[in-house]
Design a protein around this motif. Structure first.
Motif, PDB file in Angstrom:
ATOM      1  N   ASP A 168      32.811  23.714   4.071  1.00 23.88           N
ATOM      2  CA  ASP A 168      33.543  24.015   2.835  1.00 23.88           C
ATOM      3  C   ASP A 168      32.770  23.577   1.590  1.00 23.88           C
ATOM      4  N   GLU A 169      31.970  22.524   1.729  1.00 24.00           N
ATOM      5  CA  GLU A 169      31.178  22.026   0.597  1.00 24.00           C
ATOM      6  C   GLU A 169      29.844  22.755   0.451  1.00 24.00           C
ATOM      7  N   MET A 218      30.367  11.873  -1.690  1.00 26.73           N
ATOM      8  CA  MET A 218      30.492  12.144  -0.275  1.00 26.73           C
ATOM      9  C   MET A 218      30.652  10.812   0.458  1.00 26.73           C
TER      10      MET A 218
END
Length: 154
Positions: free
Chosen positions: A47-48, A1
């Protein structure tokens, strides 16, 4: 990330702890960025599976998101504590550098820094419910460490 997404996740976590909610406007104000930038980051975090967010609604952390945010904060706190308490780096500089360094050191190194700092601080001496995420606690612990560290004969 990325470091940028970590800042968004950390900010969401801190806002929820402070206000019981986080909204796009709050995040934009906190990070001094635009609402479209926040929305792009929220889409990625959503989305993650780190947050739950629908346009114009409150932002919620998933369990995975909350755990990752805590891990980010803890790692940065450990590095910042080492920089300020052991190396006597200015708080503002230490905050910035801890964020950068967190991406450059391994989890093992962070754990060793934590163990080293805990070796200096005897948490039981604080006689409280020490919480490394609390600014008040970090400042209190800093005083204890500074006093103890100055008394060490090197």
């Amino acid at each position: 990330m990325s470091e940028s997404l970590e800042k968004y996740l950390k900010t969401i976590y801190l806002l929820i702890n402070k206000n019981s909610y986080a909204r796009v406007t709050d995040i934009a104000n906190e990070l001094k960025c635009t609402k479209p930038s926040v929305n792009r980051a929220l889409k990625v975090l959503n989305d993650e599976g780190l947050i739950i967010y629908e346009a114009y609604g409150d932002i919620l952390l998933t369990k995975k998101g909350k755990n990752l945010a805590k891990k980010i904060i803890n790692s940065q706190t450990i590095i910042k504590s080492f920089l300020t308490m052991v190396l006597n780096v200015n708080d503002d500089i230490a905050e910035q550098e801890a964020s950068i360094m967190r991406h450059s050191v391994s989890e093992d190194t962070i754990l060793k820094l934590e163990n080293y700092i805990q070796g200096i601080i005897d948490i039981s001496e604080l006689k409280c419910n020490y919480n490394p995420e609390s600014e008040k606690c970090r400042k209190c612990a800093k005083g204890v460490v500074t006093a103890k560290y100055k008394n060490l004969k090197i």
